[in-house]
Design a protein around this motif. Structure first.
Motif, PDB file in Angstrom:
ATOM      1  N   ARG A 179       4.065  10.242  12.004  1.00  0.00           N
ATOM      2  CA  ARG A 179       4.401   9.805  10.659  1.00  0.00           C
ATOM      3  C   ARG A 179       3.817   8.446  10.362  1.00  0.00           C
ATOM      4  N   ALA A 180       3.747   7.563  11.392  1.00  0.00           N
ATOM      5  CA  ALA A 180       3.245   6.205  11.189  1.00  0.00           C
ATOM      6  C   ALA A 180       1.785   6.189  10.804  1.00  0.00           C
ATOM      7  N   GLN A 181       1.066   7.286  11.048  1.00  0.00           N
ATOM      8  CA  GLN A 181      -0.349   7.330  10.733  1.00  0.00           C
ATOM      9  C   GLN A 181      -0.616   7.907   9.341  1.00  0.00           C
ATOM     10  N   GLN A 182       0.440   8.342   8.620  1.00  0.00           N
ATOM     11  CA  GLN A 182       0.252   9.014   7.353  1.00  0.00           C
ATOM     12  C   GLN A 182       0.418   8.056   6.196  1.00  0.00           C
ATOM     13  N   PRO A 183      -0.399   8.173   5.150  1.00  0.00           N
ATOM     14  CA  PRO A 183      -0.194   7.362   3.957  1.00  0.00           C
ATOM     15  C   PRO A 183       1.018   7.833   3.188  1.00  0.00           C
ATOM     16  N   ALA A 184       1.505   7.026   2.266  1.00  0.00           N
ATOM     17  CA  ALA A 184       2.630   7.426   1.427  1.00  0.00           C
ATOM     18  C   ALA A 184       2.249   8.643   0.607  1.00  0.00           C
TER      19      ALA A 184
ATOM     20  N   GLY B  64      -9.668   0.612   6.099  1.00  0.00           N
ATOM     21  CA  GLY B  64      -9.076  -0.325   7.046  1.00  0.00           C
ATOM     22  C   GLY B  64      -7.610  -0.574   6.857  1.00  0.00           C
ATOM     23  N   SER B  65      -6.939   0.124   5.942  1.00  0.00           N
ATOM     24  CA  SER B  65      -5.514  -0.116   5.747  1.00  0.00           C
ATOM     25  C   SER B  65      -4.875   1.126   5.144  1.00  0.00           C
ATOM     26  N   SER B  66      -3.557   1.213   5.268  1.00  0.00           N
ATOM     27  CA  SER B  66      -2.835   2.336   4.687  1.00  0.00           C
ATOM     28  C   SER B  66      -1.379   1.946   4.543  1.00  0.00           C
ATOM     29  N   TRP B  67      -0.640   2.723   3.739  1.00  0.00           N
ATOM     30  CA  TRP B  67       0.806   2.552   3.705  1.00  0.00           C
ATOM     31  C   TRP B  67       1.358   3.147   4.987  1.00  0.00           C
ATOM     32  N   VAL B  68       2.133   2.381   5.726  1.00  0.00           N
ATOM     33  CA  VAL B  68       2.648   2.807   7.024  1.00  0.00           C
ATOM     34  C   VAL B  68       4.144   3.063   6.906  1.00  0.00           C
ATOM     35  N   ARG B  69       4.596   4.175   7.481  1.00  0.00           N
ATOM     36  CA  ARG B  69       6.018   4.505   7.425  1.00  0.00           C
ATOM     37  C   ARG B  69       6.796   3.528   8.291  1.00  0.00           C
TER      38      ARG B  69
ATOM     39  N   LEU C  13      -3.933  -2.184 -14.204  1.00  0.00           N
ATOM     40  CA  LEU C  13      -4.392  -0.801 -14.143  1.00  0.00           C
ATOM     41  C   LEU C  13      -4.928  -0.465 -12.755  1.00  0.00           C
ATOM     42  N   ARG C  14      -5.536  -1.446 -12.079  1.00  0.00           N
ATOM     43  CA  ARG C  14      -6.107  -1.213 -10.752  1.00  0.00           C
ATOM     44  C   ARG C  14      -5.058  -1.222  -9.643  1.00  0.00           C
ATOM     45  N   MET C  15      -3.861  -1.693  -9.940  1.00  0.00           N
ATOM     46  CA  MET C  15      -2.810  -1.726  -8.930  1.00  0.00           C
ATOM     47  C   MET C  15      -2.278  -0.321  -8.665  1.00  0.00           C
ATOM     48  N   ARG C  16      -1.953  -0.047  -7.420  1.00  0.00           N
ATOM     49  CA  ARG C  16      -1.386   1.257  -7.079  1.00  0.00           C
ATOM     50  C   ARG C  16      -0.001   1.408  -7.703  1.00  0.00           C
ATOM     51  N   PRO C  17       0.278   2.529  -8.346  1.00  0.00           N
ATOM     52  CA  PRO C  17       1.634   2.742  -8.866  1.00  0.00           C
ATOM     53  C   PRO C  17       2.641   2.744  -7.718  1.00  0.00           C
ATOM     54  N   PHE C  18       3.784   2.109  -7.952  1.00  0.00           N
ATOM     55  CA  PHE C  18       4.828   2.035  -6.935  1.00  0.00           C
ATOM     56  C   PHE C  18       5.956   2.958  -7.347  1.00  0.00           C
ATOM     57  N   THR C  19       6.254   3.937  -6.500  1.00  0.00           N
ATOM     58  CA  THR C  19       7.309   4.894  -6.773  1.00  0.00           C
ATOM     59  C   THR C  19       8.451   4.709  -5.782  1.00  0.00           C
ATOM     60  N   GLU C  20       9.587   5.316  -6.092  1.00  0.00           N
ATOM     61  CA  GLU C  20      10.810   5.108  -5.304  1.00  0.00           C
ATOM     62  C   GLU C  20      10.617   5.421  -3.828  1.00  0.00           C
ATOM     63  N   ASP C  21       9.808   6.438  -3.512  1.00  0.00           N
ATOM     64  CA  ASP C  21       9.641   6.823  -2.112  1.00  0.00           C
ATOM     65  C   ASP C  21       8.944   5.744  -1.294  1.00  0.00           C
ATOM     66  N   ARG C  22       8.254   4.825  -1.944  1.00  0.00           N
ATOM     67  CA  ARG C  22       7.521   3.806  -1.198  1.00  0.00           C
ATOM     68  C   ARG C  22       8.415   2.683  -0.677  1.00  0.00           C
ATOM     69  N   TYR C  23       9.685   2.673  -1.046  1.00  0.00           N
ATOM     70  CA  TYR C  23      10.580   1.701  -0.432  1.00  0.00           C
ATOM     71  C   TYR C  23      10.708   1.950   1.061  1.00  0.00           C
ATOM     72  N   GLY C  24      10.355   3.119   1.515  1.00  0.00           N
ATOM     73  CA  GLY C  24      10.380   3.414   2.939  1.00  0.00           C
ATOM     74  C   GLY C  24       9.099   3.051   3.646  1.00  0.00           C
TER      75      GLY C  24
END
Length: 295
Positions: free
Chosen positions: A42-47, A55-60, A255-266
């Protein structure tokens, strides 16, 4: 204690809160528990719904929302509830957490006060946040409720005295602010002074005394639609308005910023991920640039 049990160990405040809040946060998200073979994968998967950047990703990793840290219980060494976390004080320039402000129950301290305690002086035993400080020491460091307001930590001489009283030594002047106040702060465009949004949440990095990012809700009337984004706290700065923070951004940057949704609090970024994303959206160089934007 049962002799077969391992001795209790002490840790800092934020790992403690991380453990005590993890269950409730997971329940709120209504997500199933990972099996023992899953966390590394799971730690290797993006949101969900997000794309990997180079070189980067959202990490669980379970982030700590300030709105849930505030109000959580603290205990004495005997495991009894003795009070709550009234607020958290952070350095606006760096995101460093400096103080936890505690309010004790009347049965523990018969004083109408709150107490600003450096996070280094709070510890954890098993799954409890512990205040193991002599009562006499606490009584000397109380803040009268009548004097407890949003401007309390703006007095740098007072902060220097607090640090000295707690044996922390001298520090460079800091711009300290209460998390509860930050979560209500307006965001204005640095170039025009126009209100463009509001800080909705602060998220602490797990296991660290640090704000990982803030969640900004941008105004529909300014942006044209609803949008929330994770923003590096170092990109916010004091402007001309005392009741607001400035952000160097225009509509194209938002506009260039990634949308932040509720699931990304994790999730939280891999170290400097949110910092890099913020600078990328604003057109600032990503490599070798200072963390803070124009101040």
């Amino acid at each position: 204690m049962n002799p077969s049990q391992a001795p209790r160990t002490s840790r800092l405040l934020w790992p403690a809160v991380a453990l005590t809040l993890a269950a409730s946060l997971n329940a709120h998200a209504q997500q199933p528990q990972d099996s023992p073979t899953q966390p590394q994968q799971r730690a290797q998967q993006p949101a969900p719904g997000s794309a990997r950047s180079a070189g980067s990703s959202w990490v669980r990793q379970q982030g700590l929302r300030a709105s849930r840290v505030i109000g959580s219980n603290v205990h004495n060494p005997q495991g009894q509830d003795i009070g709550q976390i009234e607020d958290v004080v952070v350095n606006l320039a760096t995101g460093k957490v400096r103080f936890a402000v505690l309010r004790f129950d009347p049965g523990f301290l018969q004083l109408e006060r709150v107490f600003a305690i450096p996070v280094e002086r709070l510890r954890m035993v098993d799954d409890e946040v512990i205040v193991d400080i002599p009562r006499e020491r606490l009584e000397q460091s109380g803040i009268e409720s009548s004097g407890w307001n949003k401007d309390y930590f703006s007095d740098r001489a007072r902060i220097a005295r607090l640090d000295k009283d707690w044996g922390l030594g001298e520090r460079a002047p800091e711009d300290l602010v209460r998390a509860s106040d930050l979560m209500r702060s307006s965001i204005v465009a640095a170039t025009t002074g126009e209100k463009i949004g509001t800080i909705e949440e602060l998220v602490f990095a797990p296991g660290r005394q640090q704000v990982q990012y803030v969640v900004v809700g941008f105004d529909r009337g300014w942006f044209g639609s609803d949008k929330r984004a994770a923003v590096d706290i170092a990109s916010l700065h004091r402007g001309k308005r005392q009741d607001a923070l400035s952000l160097v951004a225009d509509r194209s940057a938002v506009l260039r910023m990634r949308p932040f949704t509720e699931d990304r609090y994790g999730y939280y970024g891999d170290g400097q991920f949110v910092n890099r994303e913020t600078r990328r959206a604003m057109g600032a160089p990503a490599a070798g640039a200072p963390a803070a934007l124009a101040r």
